[in-house]
Design an enzyme around this catalytic site. Structure first.
Site, PDB file in Angstrom:
ATOM      1  N   ASP A  58       0.861  -1.171   0.000  1.00  0.00           N
ATOM      2  CA  ASP A  58       0.000   0.000   0.000  1.00  0.00           C
ATOM      3  C   ASP A  58       0.906   1.232   0.000  1.00  0.00           C
ATOM      4  OD1 ASP A  58      -2.401   1.632   0.422  1.00  0.00           O
ATOM      5  OD2 ASP A  58      -1.567   1.942   2.417  1.00  0.00           O
ATOM      6  N   LYS A  59       0.460   2.310  -0.614  1.00  0.00           N
ATOM      7  CA  LYS A  59       1.313   3.502  -0.684  1.00  0.00           C
ATOM      8  C   LYS A  59       1.272   4.321   0.605  1.00  0.00           C
ATOM      9  CE  LYS A  59       0.036   7.355  -2.574  1.00  0.00           C
ATOM     10  NZ  LYS A  59       0.343   8.342  -1.502  1.00  0.00           N
ATOM     11  N   THR A  93      -2.932   1.588  -4.379  1.00  0.00           N
ATOM     12  CA  THR A  93      -3.318   2.781  -3.623  1.00  0.00           C
ATOM     13  C   THR A  93      -4.664   3.306  -4.099  1.00  0.00           C
ATOM     14  OG1 THR A  93      -2.670   5.050  -3.064  1.00  0.00           O
ATOM     15  CG2 THR A  93      -2.038   4.251  -5.236  1.00  0.00           C
ATOM     16  N   ASP A 139      -7.084  -1.444   3.845  1.00  0.00           N
ATOM     17  CA  ASP A 139      -6.187  -2.544   3.516  1.00  0.00           C
ATOM     18  C   ASP A 139      -6.611  -3.858   4.172  1.00  0.00           C
ATOM     19  OD1 ASP A 139      -4.522  -0.713   2.162  1.00  0.00           O
ATOM     20  OD2 ASP A 139      -3.523  -0.183   4.030  1.00  0.00           O
TER      21      ASP A 139
END
Length: 693
Positions: free
Chosen positions: A363-364, A513, A564
């Protein structure tokens, strides 16, 4: 966390350790049972006639002595052996013979043979009370170690529910009534105050505010929501209040949908086959077949007494003392080593699976980046004005604002030691910017709407900043543009080295993202990631992970937000950044206590080294059985070699010691991120197999 040892959830849940209880209950019950059985085992072993003969010490000549071992041994079988017996029944019903059935077979044969040997109904050599006691104690110790390593943390679903406010404010006419979010109905009008959470999904009926949706969507910057826009339960109004018309409540909300995704993914990933169970299943059939063959052969040769002795000896000696400790010891030491390196292993299967991962999906926001806006560039409009002056005036004007961008500007001035003058007459205009008086000048800071309002154009440098996905704010003094600021979610300095090290190991890296493509690709280029999945909503994240897995990839997902959670639970391995949310942490199998993405490398190296240790221990433990069982059956009897029970017991104990020592060597593994990053391949974990033939 989906177990990895041979004595996993299936057994523990079906045993006497409790039905439906938490892993904390299992660990506590096995701990208490172990200590109680250890107290029973000491006199059982000490007063065993066979054990006394092996060590060569005399037993007291008293009438009660012969009954000590039978009475205490029987109690140990019924009490201490109950978890294994109950687990064996579950394995029989599931038609999946494994560790529990193998243990139960051995202790049942041992207690029956020992009772026969003590009462004279069977040969005296079949008195195995001391072996029964040691077997139960060792197996309880293995289960205690295992259950302790399985202790769970906060429930993911409870953490999701905690995102909702405790009280919602429902508007009824002129009155505002506090109610529980569960009491809201579709069509209700609710008030969301500045800094408050939206209690249910809905549309904005009145007002406009910047909403922090990062917890649900992954979008790093606050999103402007006004009349007619949709808002999601759990998001936070940053700067202004809103009136929201409820459109979905309870199980129909987006938050509830995420809850279902997490629950489904967790349930679907909890049925994995355990490594040691596979070995134990094969050993069960090996022992049973060997015992049957032994009985038939000795009986056909005309030695019925020897047939009984040899058959029972085979069944008892086949019990996996070392196998019972082979995996739990490695897991326990591995989790301890990981904890020292800032990695918490919640799921045994996650640790074992990590060695096979082919793709790591990051994940960003908050994982590869810091998760908060940071001033990344400052530009002055004229040579006579310095960047420090632009930053100082902007920070002065933003000092009294609580907006995340304002806090980032003030923090940048503090970080660069820029003196910030005192401002007065602070005013904030939603979606426009802020205004304040600084040293007699009217200073304004804002975005495009501010420039439209005063009829000014962006500075030329802003075009490049926009291409990089940055937020651009201009600074005006007395109506003239004196400079501009670029703000973005700053990339962690460890991210690029982590990506490079993973790629050197042949692991593909993907970034996922909820951010816009421009922002995502700018960050990806900076850290060296080529595969980018941008603009992905929460439900889509888990679907993207599922698609990667469907293509044959073994996926590890690294993230920190509520959005997430389904992807973390649905990946082969979920890795949560410890600075993230409780729900992300609870949905993952591995937790990074810090925020260094290089720790993912530590997990991979630990998984590879730990798996080598487990295989070594399994081969050693199973190898003992493969050699000792035929000898106990008497395959070398024609050559005059028959393995006595006493010798078999000594070899059994030696096997357990070897397995324990080999597991201890895992402590030498260095898991510091800097060390792991520098190593192009997995370091060799020292093995007792290097010195033991």
């Amino acid at each position: 966390m989906r177990g990895m040892t041979g004595q996993g959830h299936d057994h523990a849940d079906s045993g006497a350790a409790g039905h439906g209880h938490s892993q904390h209950d299992h660990a506590g019950q096995f701990r208490r049972l172990f200590w109680i059985m250890l107290a029973f085992a000491v006199p059982t072993v000490a007063f065993s006639e066979t054990f006394a003969t092996i060590l060569g010490y005399p037993l007291p000549d008293a009438a009660w002595v012969p009954w000590v071992s039978p009475v205490l041994g029987t109690i140990m079988y019924l009490w201490g052996g109950r978890p294994f017996l109950t687990g064996a029944i579950a394995e029989i019903r599931a038609r999946r013979p494994g560790m529990m059935l193998l243990i139960s077979l051995a202790i049942t044969v041992a207690v029956v043979a020992s009772l026969g040997g003590s009462t004279g109904l069977l040969h005296r050599d079949l008195e195995f009370w001391w072996e029964l006691a040691l077997l139960i104690v060792i197996m309880l110790l293995g289960h205690w170690i295992e259950m302790r390593s399985l202790a769970r943390t906060t429930s993911a679903l409870d953490s999701l529910a905690a995102l909702l406010p405790d009280v919602a404010e429902r508007i009824e006419g002129e009155a505002i009534l506090p109610v529980a979010p569960a009491q809201l109905r579709v069509g209700d009008l609710v008030l969301v105050r500045p800094g408050g959470s939206v209690p249910a999904d809905g549309t904005v009926a009145e007002g406009a505010a910047e909403l922090d949706e990062s917890m649900v969507t992954g979008e790093s910057r606050p999103v402007r929501r006004g009349a007619g826009d949709t808002v999601v339960a759990g998001t936070v109004a940053v700067d202004s209040g809103l009136r929201v018309r409820v459109t979905a409540v309870g199980g129909d909300t987006a938050l509830a949908g995420i809850q279902r995704l997490v629950a489904d993914a967790q349930n679907s990933s909890s049925r994995a086959q355990r490594l040691a169970d596979t070995a134990a299943g094969w050993l069960f059939w090996f022992a049973l077949g060997s015992a049957a063959l032994t009985a038939v052969v000795w009986a056909l040769l005309g030695y019925p007494d020897d047939a009984v002795v040899r058959t029972i000896t085979v069944l008892v000696i086949a019990c996996p003392h070392a196998l019972g400790l082979a995996i739990p010891l490695v897991v326990s030491i591995a989790t301890e080593r990981a904890a020292r390196a800032g990695v918490l292993i919640k799921d045994r299967l996650a640790l074992e699976t990590m060695r096979t991962v082919t793709t790591v999906v990051f994940d960003k926001t908050g994982t590869l980046t810091r998760g908060r806006p940071t001033v990344v560039d400052v530009s002055a409009a004229a040579p006579a004005t310095s960047g420090d002056e632009v930053l100082a005036l902007a920070a002065a004007a933003e000092t009294d604002s609580e907006h995340p961008l304002a806090r980032a500007i003030v923090a940048a001035a503090r970080e660069h030691a820029v003196p910030v003058p005192v401002a007065s007459e602070f005013r904030a205009s939603a979606a426009v910017g802020v205004t304040a008086t600084v040293d007699g000048r009217t200073v304004r800071v804002g975005g495009p709407r501010l420039l439209d309002e005063v009829g000014r154009n962006e500075l030329p440098v802003a075009a490049g900043w926009h291409r990089d996905g940055a937020i651009v704010l201009h600074v005006l003094a007395d109506g003239a543009v004196i400079g501009a600021l670029a703000l973005a979610d700053a990339v962690r300095p460890e991210s690029a080295p982590a990506v490079a090290a993973l790629r050197r190991r042949g692991v593909d890296v993907v970034m996922i993202t909820g951010d816009a493509p421009a922002v995502a690709h700018a960050v990806a280029a900076e850290v060296g990631i080529e595969r980018v999945l941008a603009g992905v909503r929460p439900g889509e994240k888990s679907a993207r992970i599922a698609a990667l897995r469907a293509d044959g990839e073994r996926v590890a997902m690294v993230g920190d937000g509520v959005n997430d959670a389904p992807a973390l639970a649905g990946a082969d391995v979920g890795i949560a950044v410890g600075a993230g949310t409780d729900v992300a942490i609870s949905s993952a199998g591995v937790i990074l206590a810090g925020d260094d993405p290089r720790a993912v490398l530590s997990v991979i190296e630990l998984s590879r080294s730990g798996y080598r240790k487990m295989r070594q221990n399994l081969w050693w433990a199973a190898g003992y059985n493969l050699v000792s069982v035929p000898l106990a059956a008497g395959v070398l009897a024609p050559a005059g070699l028959v393995l006595p029970m006493s010798v078999g017991a000594i070899l059994m104990s030696l096997s357990t010691v070897v397995v324990a020592l080999n597991a201890q060597l895992l402590r030498r593994l260095d898991l510091r991120p800097a060390t792991i990053d520098a190593a192009p391949t997995a370091p060799h974990s020292p093995s007792i197999m290097d010195v033991v033939p």
